[in-house]
Each structure stands twice: as C-alpha cells, then as structure tokens.
Design an enzyme around this catalytic site. Structure first.
Site, PDB file in Angstrom:
ATOM      1  CG  HIS A   1      13.814  -6.425  -0.790  1.00 20.56           C
ATOM      2  ND1 HIS A   1      14.216  -5.741  -1.901  1.00 20.56           N
ATOM      3  CD2 HIS A   1      12.854  -5.673  -0.220  1.00 20.56           C
ATOM      4  CE1 HIS A   1      13.527  -4.623  -2.007  1.00 20.56           C
ATOM      5  NE2 HIS A   1      12.700  -4.551  -1.004  1.00 20.56           N
TER       6      HIS A   1
ATOM      7  CD  GLN B   1       4.965  -5.838  -3.766  1.00 22.15           C
ATOM      8  OE1 GLN B   1       4.648  -6.867  -3.184  1.00 22.15           O
ATOM      9  NE2 GLN B   1       5.707  -4.912  -3.168  1.00 22.15           N
TER      10      GLN B   1
ATOM     11  CB  CYS C   1      -1.856  10.431   8.982  1.00 23.07           C
ATOM     12  SG  CYS C   1      -3.474  11.087   8.578  1.00 23.07           S
TER      13      CYS C   1
END
Length: 465
Positions: free
Chosen positions: A196, A177, A320
């Site tokens: 990427h 990152q 969720c």
C-alpha cells in the site's frame, strides 16, 4: 481534495485496480491444488512472485508474500534472530527505524536479547562508520531502513551492508518507503516492504531472504510461502500488488523527477512564506516526493485540522497530534523542532496547481493558529529590557502541552536583560526538543535542563541578544 499523505498509504494505482478485478475472477481457487482452477491460480501466484522478485532484485524462491509489511518485518527479524541464535543475541537498529522494527526489537529485549540503537544526525541519517562500530561480537542481526518514513532521508544502505558483510552479520532493510522508486542497492540479506506504500492494495507485504542467510521461521507454520507466511494467500491482492509495483517502477524515473521539483519548491518557499519554520531531513539524499517542516508556536493538531478544512490531507509527527503526548521517535532522535510538524508526501500524479494552492493557503493557516494561541507580536526580536529588569525569571508551564511552553518563553524573554536567564518549567516531553530548537532559531543560548522541584523539568535559557 488534494491528498498529500502518500507516505502513509498511496492511492490505489489504476493497474492495481485492473489486476485486482481480473484476478477476482481467475485467482479465487487454492493455488496448492492440482485441478484446473488451482493450477490457474498457481500460475498467477508464480507470475506475481517473479514480477515482485525482479523489482526487488532477488530470486523468486527467495521472496514470500505476507499479510502486511509489518508482518514481513516481524517475521524477518524474529526468523533471522532465531536462525543465528548461536552467533549471539545482539540486535543493532538505527534510532529512526519504523515502529514495526522497534516493536520487534522490544520483544527481543523482553526475551533477554540485547538491542543497540545507532544514533542519527540532524538530517536523520546514520553514519555508516558508527553503524559499523556497533556491529560488535555477538551481533546476530542488523536493521536499517532504506529511507525514512517521516522525513524522507535516504540511509547509506550500501555502505552499511558492506560493513555487515565484512563481519558476517545479515542486514535487514525495511524498504517500505523506497521500493516503488527503485531497487535497494547493496548487499543486503533480508528486505521487507508493503504494497500500500506504492499504490498496491492494503494487506500485502513481501519478505525477501537471500539464499545462505540462516533463517528459522517462528510460530506455527504450514506448507505455504515456504513456511514463512502461513495461511491461504490473498491471491487477487498479491497479483494487484505485483502488477502495480511493476507499473510504478516503469513510471518512477519521470514521475520522481517531476515530484522532486514540486518538493523542491515546497522546501524553498515555505521558509520564505511562513516565519519561524524549520525544514527537516536531508535536502539532497531524500525520497523525491516527501518533505517535512515544523512551525514554531503552532499546535500541530490544530494545524492539521485547519489544513483539512482547506482541502489538504497531510500528516504530522508532532506530539500535539499524538495520544502519547510525546514527539515522534524520529524527530526526537534527530533533535529537531517537533511542534507544528507537517509531513507532505505527494502521490504520483499530483498537480503543480495543487502544490501552488497549498503554498497560498499555508501562511494564512499558520498565522491564524498562532493568533489563536496568543503568540506575541515581534517575538523574533525582543525589545531591550527595562533598566530595573530582574536578572532571571521562571515560567511555570507545567501541565501545558506544546507549543505553550515555548510561547510563554517567547513572551518573557524580552523582560530580562541580555545575559539574564529564563527558566521554563514543563512536563511535556516535546519541550526537550522545542526549547533548544527555539533558542537556535531565535539566537538565544540554551543553557541546559535539570529536574524541577515541582515535577517535570526545568529548562534554562540565557538571553544573548
């Protein structure tokens, strides 16, 4: 359509596209061959390695290219553990490492090794002293990410590297990152990254192993990439990855400062515009382009779909949105609210107008989701309970996913007097995070949890106001 998920994959940088197209014509041959086309390909590969090594801060002969960042991590972990087999079989990792590191740790544990996880605070950062204390005798390798992929918090790599050096333990840094924003400081021993993430093409990772680190590549190998990444190199993609890394580094200072300002605006404005929001991650020691927040009483999957309808691509660590029905291991380790979780990670070039429109759209989207879920009005301030109100209530939310258990709790907290309790029965793993987080945000007391006779867990909340 604004794309706000650069932490998953950054759009292809223009320099990467140019280099990729050019090297398709010039770099298609086998760089291991001695004829003209092979020599030309070899020159391209060597130049890419030099450029990538300069960006990483290592020697060119210490760096190899791999088919992905995940492969780089797996090769680094397995090779370092095998190379230090005589030193011990203990692997130390932080609790918020990328899944590629944790999967490698699972394989190590299944083979009889020992894995120790160092906890993090609510910002997602490890304590360097606690990490150092975990480096007990028999530790073969330690792993610490440079910055977290979900909340952006930077880790104290330099301090941890110094502690590792003091006891002779190599440190592997997952820099996926952060590498596009700058080199990783400190005396790390191994480093892995993925193209990427900085705007290079997918399918290219890199692994740097410092000279002097005991390293034994695992699995079948060949003469390519020092035996650490067998198989024919994807040379056009490698050239594009190295070229784009150099390009984004040249832009990093200015673009990082600009994106940090936009993220600061999101961090400040979201809690003002949307009630019952927790912004997570370190507010200062963080990546410049990433911010994560969680919204009470919101179904994360629905929230992401609604934002997509409005033209915004974001991601989430909420349970969720997961087929496992468990919150991300990062949010769980931090002990923060997981429901309604949104990660915004801005790619280079993001327009301020797009951020402003996101802030305009978000309140209505969240309010609409809450309304559909039946969130009680005025839930932030429960009314006084009737004089004959029971001293305790039980809410059965078994079999119901987040955020329903918390919504049901909010509906009934006003039905017990101050000092009374509400017990929520839930078998959704997210409740372990979200009910205590609700208590902290609503000023109520979280008493604790225990096994429920009906299955699942019983979470007890005492009304204090």
């Amino acid at each position: 359509m604004p794309y706000f998920d650069a932490a998953s994959a950054a759009p292809l940088h223009p320099v990467a596209r140019q280099a990729l197209l050019a090297s398709l014509d010039e770099g298609w041959a086998d760089p291991a061959r001695l004829y003209r086309e092979g020599r030309r390909a070899r020159l391209l590969l060597d130049a890419a390695r030099e450029a990538a090594a300069e960006a990483v801060g290592c020697r060119a002969d210490e760096l190899v290219f791999t088919p992905s960042g995940t492969r780089a991590v797996h090769a680094g972990v397995s090779g370092a553990l095998a190379g230090r087999r005589r030193a011990g079989n203990r692997l130390v990792v932080s609790a918020v490492e990328h899944s590629s590191v944790l999967h490698a740790a699972e394989v190590h544990a299944a083979a009889g090794g020992t894995v120790a996880e160092v906890p993090v605070d609510r910002s997602g950062a490890v304590d360097a002293g606690a990490f150092a204390a975990a480096l007990r005798e028999g530790t073969a390798l330690a792993c610490l990410q440079s910055a977290n992929h979900e909340v952006g918090t930077e880790q104290p790599v330099a301090e941890v590297a110094e502690a590792c050096r003091g006891v002779g333990v190599p440190l592997l840094v997952d820099a996926a990152q952060s590498l596009g924003w700058g080199p990783v400081e400190g005396g790390w021993s191994l480093l892995a990254a993925s193209a990427h993430k900085w705007g290079g093409p997918a399918g290219v990772g890199l692994l740097a192993v410092r000279k002097g680190v005991r390293f034994a590549p695992q699995g079948p190998s060949d003469e390519r990439e020092s035996g650490r990444a067998p198989g024919f190199e994807n040379l056009p993609a490698i050239v594009a990855a190295a070229a784009s890394l150099r390009a984004v580094r040249a832009e990093a200072a200015a673009e990082g400062a600009r994106l940090r300002g936009l993220v600061d605006r999101i961090r400040a404005r979201v809690p003002e515009l949307v009630p019952d929001v927790e912004v997570v991650g370190d507010p200062v020691r963080r990546l410049p382009h990433l911010v994560t927040f969680s919204c009470l009483y919101v179904d994360g999957e629905t929230l992401l779909h609604e934002l997509d309808r409005e033209g915004f691509s974001v991601s989430s660590g909420s349970s969720c949105t997961s087929s496992t029905l468990t919150p991300s291991h990062v949010l769980r380790a931090m002990g923060v609210l997981s429901e309604g979780n949104v990660r915004v990670s801005l790619p280079a070039g993001t327009a301020a107008e797009d951020v402003d429109r996101f802030l305009d759209v978000l309140p209505g989207v969240v309010a609409g989701v809450r309304e559909r879920l039946g969130v009680p009005a005025g839930s932030a301030a429960p009314a006084a309970a009737p004089a004959d109100a029971p001293g305790s209530l039980v809410v059965d939310a078994l079999g119901r996913r987040c955020p329903i258990p918390v919504i049901e709790l909010a509906k009934v907290i006003g039905d017990v007097p101050v000092g009374g309790t509400v017990t929520v029965l839930a078998d959704d793993e997210a409740a372990r995070l979200d009910i205590p987080a609700w208590c902290a945000m609503r000023g109520q007391e979280y008493v604790g949890e225990e096994d429920a006779p009906e299955g699942g867990r019983a979470y007890v909340v005492r009304r204090t106001s």
